[in-house]
Design a protein around this motif. Structure first.
Motif, short mmCIF file in Angstrom:
data_model
loop_
_atom_site.label_atom_id
_atom_site.label_comp_id
_atom_site.label_asym_id
_atom_site.label_seq_id
_atom_site.Cartn_x
_atom_site.Cartn_y
_atom_site.Cartn_z
N GLY A 152 0.81 -1.21 0.00
CA GLY A 152 0.00 0.00 0.00
C GLY A 152 0.85 1.26 0.00
N MET A 153 1.84 1.32 0.88
CA MET A 153 2.71 2.49 0.93
C MET A 153 3.55 2.62 -0.34
SD MET A 153 3.91 2.57 4.93
CE MET A 153 4.61 0.92 4.89
N LEU A 154 4.00 1.48 -0.87
CA LEU A 154 4.79 1.50 -2.11
C LEU A 154 3.97 2.02 -3.28
CD1 LEU A 154 7.47 0.74 -3.53
CD2 LEU A 154 6.50 -1.54 -3.89
N PHE A 155 2.73 1.58 -3.39
CA PHE A 155 1.87 2.03 -4.48
C PHE A 155 1.56 3.52 -4.38
CE2 PHE A 155 -0.06 -2.48 -5.01
CZ PHE A 155 1.08 -2.86 -5.69
N ILE A 156 1.32 4.00 -3.17
CA ILE A 156 1.07 5.43 -2.99
C ILE A 156 2.29 6.24 -3.43
CG2 ILE A 156 0.72 7.24 -1.27
CD1 ILE A 156 -1.08 5.35 0.25
N LEU A 157 3.47 5.78 -3.00
CA LEU A 157 4.70 6.50 -3.35
C LEU A 157 4.94 6.50 -4.86
CD1 LEU A 157 7.32 7.92 -2.41
CD2 LEU A 157 8.36 5.64 -2.24
N LEU A 158 4.67 5.37 -5.51
CA LEU A 158 4.99 5.25 -6.94
C LEU A 158 3.90 5.83 -7.83
CD1 LEU A 158 6.80 4.16 -9.19
CD2 LEU A 158 5.64 1.94 -8.95
N PHE A 159 2.66 5.33 -7.67
CA PHE A 159 1.60 5.69 -8.61
C PHE A 159 0.87 6.99 -8.25
CE2 PHE A 159 1.92 1.03 -8.95
CZ PHE A 159 2.20 0.93 -10.30
N ALA A 160 0.86 7.34 -6.97
CA ALA A 160 0.13 8.55 -6.57
C ALA A 160 1.03 9.77 -6.44
CB ALA A 160 -0.60 8.30 -5.24
#
Length: 321
Positions: A152-160
């Protein structure tokens, strides 16, 4: 068939009663009481002991614990879930708003994990001991080993944040109230929730497919001259998918329970975030109802899994264990 169904259904009643008692008396162990937890500490310091006792008497907190438990249980059976200590809002209204959001997230996570997990398991079984099989196996081990909140944190950092393709959280986009606007908010949390189940389903589907592919009737189907695609889809997959379907039903309850951390990371307005907010603010009536509903959902999913097993497995006779 009906006898087996009824027996499994009746078993749910004592289980739910035991869970409700465990939830209620566990919350009783928390320090303070409903009155002291619902009043601001500065205001509480100004109240006289007689005033506090009067408030406790009005809320029925001076009654023995077992009487309060049965009163709480009777209210639930009548549709009265109580009221939030912090906001004073009816808990039934809070659940009516938050529960659809959690179910929506869990269903999307289940759909994503079902499609990709079964597809990858099917492909890796067909291409056993190939670079594709080894790569998916490694990715599956990574998906099972790493917790959901990390993704979840990785996706926020990358995609958001970095790419700015998707929003960081929330459920709806007020500026773009379309289906795609809603799906943009659903994509990251549902994928984060589904990754572990994708890895589990892929490994389980691969194992079931390989087990079926070694059966004699598969060799017979090939000996008849059937095409490989027909053998894989009509014989291997159809006969090997029954255990996978049982696993999916059992995992639905885990998806619902596992939304708590994901909802917190993505600021998603569901039951999980409501539970954490209730715990942090000592709102015990809300916390108790969320725990009870989550436990009831788990029991219902277990009941459905038992019924599906009985329907799909001919060795199980209805009315027998």
């Amino acid at each position: 068939m009906f006898k087996y169904f009824l027996k499994r259904l009746l078993v749910l009643i004592p289980k739910l009663l035991l869970i409700s008692a465990a939830v209620f008396f566990a919350m009783e162990l928390m320090p303070g009481d409903a009155v002291t937890r619902s009043i601001d500490p500065e205001l509480l310091a100004t109240l006289q002991p007689e005033q506090i006792e009067a408030l406790k008497e009005a809320k029925g907190l001076n009654n023995p614990a077992y009487i309060r438990y049965f009163s709480w249980l009777a209210g639930i059976f009548q549709g009265d879930f109580g009221y939030s200590l912090t906001s004073g809002t009816s808990i039934a209204k809070l659940i009516a708003v938050r529960l659809p959001a959690t179910l929506e997230l869990a269903v999307f996570g289940l759909l994503i994990s079902t499609v990709f997990g079964i597809l990858l398991g099917f492909v890796t079984a067909i291409h056993k001991n190939t670079p594709l099989d080894y790569s998916c196996t490694v990715l599956g081990m990574v998906g099972i080993s790493i917790p959901e909140f990390f993704f979840g944190m990785l996706f926020i950092l990358l995609f958001a944040i970095q790419l700015q393709w998707l929003p960081t959280g929330g459920r709806f986009d007020l500026e773009n109230p379309t289906f795609w606007g809603h799906m943009k908010h659903m994509l990251l949390p549902s994928v984060s929730l589904a990754i572990t189940l994708i890895a589990t389903l892929m490994r389980y589907t691969r194992s079931c497919m390989l087990d079926v592919m070694g059966k004699d009737y598969i060799k017979t189907a090939r000996a008849k001259g059937l095409r490989e695609n027909t053998v894989y889809i009509r014989h291997c997959f159809r006969n090997g998918c029954a255990p996978v379907m049982i696993l999916l039903i059992g995992r639905l309850s885990m998806l619902i329970a596992g939304t708590t951390i994901i909802e917190t990371i993505y600021n998603y307005p569901g039951m999980g975030s409501m539970f954490l907010g209730a715990v942090s603010s000592s709102d015990t009536p809300v916390a108790m109802m969320v725990l009870l509903l989550t436990s009831a959902t788990t029991l219902v999913c277990t009941f459905l899994a038992d019924i599906v097993i009985a329907v799909l497995d001919p060795r199980i006779r209805f009315g027998e264990e």
